[in-house]
Design a protein around this motif. Structure first.
Motif, PDB file in Angstrom:
ATOM      1  N   ALA A  29       7.686  -9.615  -9.065  1.00  0.00           N
ATOM      2  CA  ALA A  29       7.338  -8.136  -9.170  1.00  0.00           C
ATOM      3  C   ALA A  29       6.492  -8.129  -7.857  1.00  0.00           C
ATOM      4  N   ALA A  30       6.046  -6.847  -7.607  1.00  0.00           N
ATOM      5  CA  ALA A  30       5.119  -6.422  -6.401  1.00  0.00           C
ATOM      6  C   ALA A  30       3.749  -7.288  -6.851  1.00  0.00           C
ATOM      7  N   PRO A  31       3.358  -7.074  -7.913  1.00  0.00           N
ATOM      8  CA  PRO A  31       1.910  -7.731  -8.265  1.00  0.00           C
ATOM      9  C   PRO A  31       2.013  -9.184  -7.895  1.00  0.00           C
ATOM     10  N   HIS A  32       3.113 -10.076  -7.977  1.00  0.00           N
ATOM     11  CA  HIS A  32       3.102 -11.186  -7.755  1.00  0.00           C
ATOM     12  C   HIS A  32       2.900 -11.388  -6.305  1.00  0.00           C
ATOM     13  N   GLY A  54     -13.284  -4.928  -2.781  1.00  0.00           N
ATOM     14  CA  GLY A  54     -13.209  -5.306  -4.320  1.00  0.00           C
ATOM     15  C   GLY A  54     -11.924  -5.827  -4.869  1.00  0.00           C
ATOM     16  N   VAL A  55     -11.053  -5.826  -3.968  1.00  0.00           N
ATOM     17  CA  VAL A  55      -9.713  -6.698  -4.529  1.00  0.00           C
ATOM     18  C   VAL A  55      -9.802  -8.009  -4.083  1.00  0.00           C
ATOM     19  N   THR A  56      -9.997  -8.837  -5.259  1.00  0.00           N
ATOM     20  CA  THR A  56      -9.975 -10.369  -5.353  1.00  0.00           C
ATOM     21  C   THR A  56      -8.957 -10.856  -6.128  1.00  0.00           C
ATOM     22  N   TYR A  57      -8.524 -12.091  -6.058  1.00  0.00           N
ATOM     23  CA  TYR A  57      -7.373 -12.456  -7.212  1.00  0.00           C
ATOM     24  C   TYR A  57      -7.537 -12.085  -8.564  1.00  0.00           C
ATOM     25  N   ALA A  58      -8.872 -12.660  -8.893  1.00  0.00           N
ATOM     26  CA  ALA A  58      -9.459 -12.271 -10.154  1.00  0.00           C
ATOM     27  C   ALA A  58      -9.259 -10.840 -10.653  1.00  0.00           C
ATOM     28  N   ALA A  59      -9.704  -9.831  -9.648  1.00  0.00           N
ATOM     29  CA  ALA A  59      -9.674  -8.438 -10.115  1.00  0.00           C
ATOM     30  C   ALA A  59      -8.368  -8.050 -10.008  1.00  0.00           C
ATOM     31  N   ALA A  60      -7.347  -8.212  -9.220  1.00  0.00           N
ATOM     32  CA  ALA A  60      -6.062  -7.987  -9.157  1.00  0.00           C
ATOM     33  C   ALA A  60      -5.432  -8.449 -10.354  1.00  0.00           C
ATOM     34  N   GLU A  61      -5.473  -9.722 -10.816  1.00  0.00           N
ATOM     35  CA  GLU A  61      -4.906 -10.239 -11.803  1.00  0.00           C
ATOM     36  C   GLU A  61      -5.269  -9.628 -13.230  1.00  0.00           C
ATOM     37  N   SER A  62      -6.411  -9.251 -13.516  1.00  0.00           N
ATOM     38  CA  SER A  62      -6.764  -8.371 -14.516  1.00  0.00           C
ATOM     39  C   SER A  62      -6.611  -7.031 -14.630  1.00  0.00           C
ATOM     40  N   GLY A  63      -6.488  -6.377 -13.261  1.00  0.00           N
ATOM     41  CA  GLY A  63      -6.346  -4.930 -13.178  1.00  0.00           C
ATOM     42  C   GLY A  63      -5.024  -4.779 -13.429  1.00  0.00           C
ATOM     43  N   LEU A  64      -4.194  -5.771 -12.982  1.00  0.00           N
ATOM     44  CA  LEU A  64      -2.623  -5.397 -12.970  1.00  0.00           C
ATOM     45  C   LEU A  64      -2.258  -5.782 -14.306  1.00  0.00           C
ATOM     46  N   ALA A  65      -2.623  -6.687 -15.078  1.00  0.00           N
ATOM     47  CA  ALA A  65      -2.347  -6.985 -16.301  1.00  0.00           C
ATOM     48  C   ALA A  65      -2.717  -5.926 -17.211  1.00  0.00           C
ATOM     49  N   ALA A  66      -3.661  -5.218 -17.130  1.00  0.00           N
ATOM     50  CA  ALA A  66      -3.934  -3.876 -18.048  1.00  0.00           C
ATOM     51  C   ALA A  66      -3.227  -2.839 -17.543  1.00  0.00           C
ATOM     52  N   ALA A  67      -2.763  -2.518 -16.278  1.00  0.00           N
ATOM     53  CA  ALA A  67      -1.806  -1.515 -16.103  1.00  0.00           C
ATOM     54  C   ALA A  67      -0.469  -1.615 -16.667  1.00  0.00           C
ATOM     55  N   LEU A 115       0.798  -1.332   0.130  1.00  0.00           N
ATOM     56  CA  LEU A 115      -0.055  -0.012   0.004  1.00  0.00           C
ATOM     57  C   LEU A 115       0.881   1.455   0.128  1.00  0.00           C
ATOM     58  N   ALA A 116       1.967   1.294   0.824  1.00  0.00           N
ATOM     59  CA  ALA A 116       2.666   2.561   0.911  1.00  0.00           C
ATOM     60  C   ALA A 116       3.470   2.649  -0.287  1.00  0.00           C
ATOM     61  N   GLN A 117       3.916   1.700  -1.146  1.00  0.00           N
ATOM     62  CA  GLN A 117       4.445   1.685  -2.406  1.00  0.00           C
ATOM     63  C   GLN A 117       3.386   2.276  -3.553  1.00  0.00           C
ATOM     64  N   GLY A 118       2.237   2.083  -3.081  1.00  0.00           N
ATOM     65  CA  GLY A 118       1.186   2.440  -4.288  1.00  0.00           C
ATOM     66  C   GLY A 118       0.965   1.316  -5.246  1.00  0.00           C
ATOM     67  N   ALA A 119       1.398   0.101  -4.830  1.00  0.00           N
ATOM     68  CA  ALA A 119       1.320  -0.981  -5.683  1.00  0.00           C
ATOM     69  C   ALA A 119      -0.208  -1.340  -5.885  1.00  0.00           C
ATOM     70  N   LEU A 120      -1.306  -1.045  -5.261  1.00  0.00           N
ATOM     71  CA  LEU A 120      -2.517  -1.178  -5.358  1.00  0.00           C
ATOM     72  C   LEU A 120      -3.386  -0.117  -6.130  1.00  0.00           C
ATOM     73  N   ASP A 121      -2.500   1.138  -6.118  1.00  0.00           N
ATOM     74  CA  ASP A 121      -3.341   2.196  -6.817  1.00  0.00           C
ATOM     75  C   ASP A 121      -4.011   1.970  -8.088  1.00  0.00           C
ATOM     76  N   PRO A 122      -3.340   1.132  -8.891  1.00  0.00           N
ATOM     77  CA  PRO A 122      -4.066   0.828 -10.233  1.00  0.00           C
ATOM     78  C   PRO A 122      -5.552   0.110  -9.906  1.00  0.00           C
ATOM     79  N   LEU A 123      -5.715  -0.343  -9.032  1.00  0.00           N
ATOM     80  CA  LEU A 123      -6.961  -1.023  -8.707  1.00  0.00           C
ATOM     81  C   LEU A 123      -7.993   0.017  -7.910  1.00  0.00           C
ATOM     82  N   GLY A 124      -7.613   1.139  -7.971  1.00  0.00           N
ATOM     83  CA  GLY A 124      -8.257   1.974  -7.183  1.00  0.00           C
ATOM     84  C   GLY A 124      -8.594   1.824  -5.679  1.00  0.00           C
ATOM     85  N   VAL A 125      -7.577   1.166  -5.138  1.00  0.00           N
ATOM     86  CA  VAL A 125      -7.597   0.965  -3.380  1.00  0.00           C
ATOM     87  C   VAL A 125      -7.550   2.236  -2.652  1.00  0.00           C
ATOM     88  N   ASP A 126      -8.395   2.218  -1.992  1.00  0.00           N
ATOM     89  CA  ASP A 126      -8.168   3.406  -0.785  1.00  0.00           C
ATOM     90  C   ASP A 126      -7.323   2.965   0.314  1.00  0.00           C
TER      91      ASP A 126
END
Length: 174
Positions: free
Chosen positions: A138-141, A161-174, A38-49
């Motif tokens: 990488a961080a997404p892994h 809203g961050v599930t495995y499937a959502a993270a996998e597709s969201g990170l692949a698109a980023a 979170l501190a690195q912003g690794a979840l920012d592409p997923l719109g995580v607060d």
């Protein structure tokens, strides 16, 4: 294994150690890995607060780390965890169950070991990278590895809203 980590993944691991030290924890846990991501912003592409996830983790710590599944299982036995928590906190103060985790007074620059669960996350991140045909971890892994494990961290992420499937597709698109 760490030679396969990208700079961002290494920063996540060192950030998790720093989070554990800051919290005075005896070990680096999965929660510390998530806080570092979170501190690195690794979840920012997923719109995580970030603040909302941190608050969810704090609520879970307040319950003594019990997941909602644990709470539901106890409820099935007629045990009301919320009532017990309330009574404990009336007697011992807010966060009394969270304070029951082993802590060290000062960690300074001393080695902080990884808890078994966080070690499994690191190992799982390697498996995920290899399974995807990636040469580096990488961080997404690391995020996907956290999400692949049942427990408080994946539960809190799912609440946002961050599930495995959502993270996998969201990170692949980023």
């Amino acid at each position: 294994m760490f030679e396969r980590f990208t700079t961002a993944a290494r920063d996540t691991v060192t950030g998790a150690v720093a989070e554990a030290r800051r919290a005075g924890a005896a070990t680096v846990t999965e929660e510390h890995l998530l806080m570092a991501l979170l501190a690195q912003g690794a979840l920012d592409p997923l719109g995580v607060d970030r603040a909302a996830v941190a608050a969810g983790l704090a609520r879970a710590r307040r319950r003594g780390g019990m997941s909602r599944a644990d709470e539901e299982a106890l409820a099935g036995l007629g045990i009301d965890l919320a009532r017990i928590l309330s009574r404990v906190e009336e007697t011992h103060g807010e966060g009394a169950l969270a304070a029951a985790t082993p802590r060290r007074r000062t960690l300074g620059g001393r080695h902080v070991p990884f808890a078994p669960g966080s070690k499994r996350v690191l190992e799982q991140s390697l498996r995920i990278a290899v399974g995807r045909g990636d040469r580096h971890i990488a961080a997404p892994h690391l995020l996907l590895a956290l999400l692949s494990r049942p427990g408080t961290v994946s539960e809190v992420l799912a609440d946002h809203g961050v599930t495995y499937a959502a993270a996998e597709s969201g990170l692949a698109a980023a």
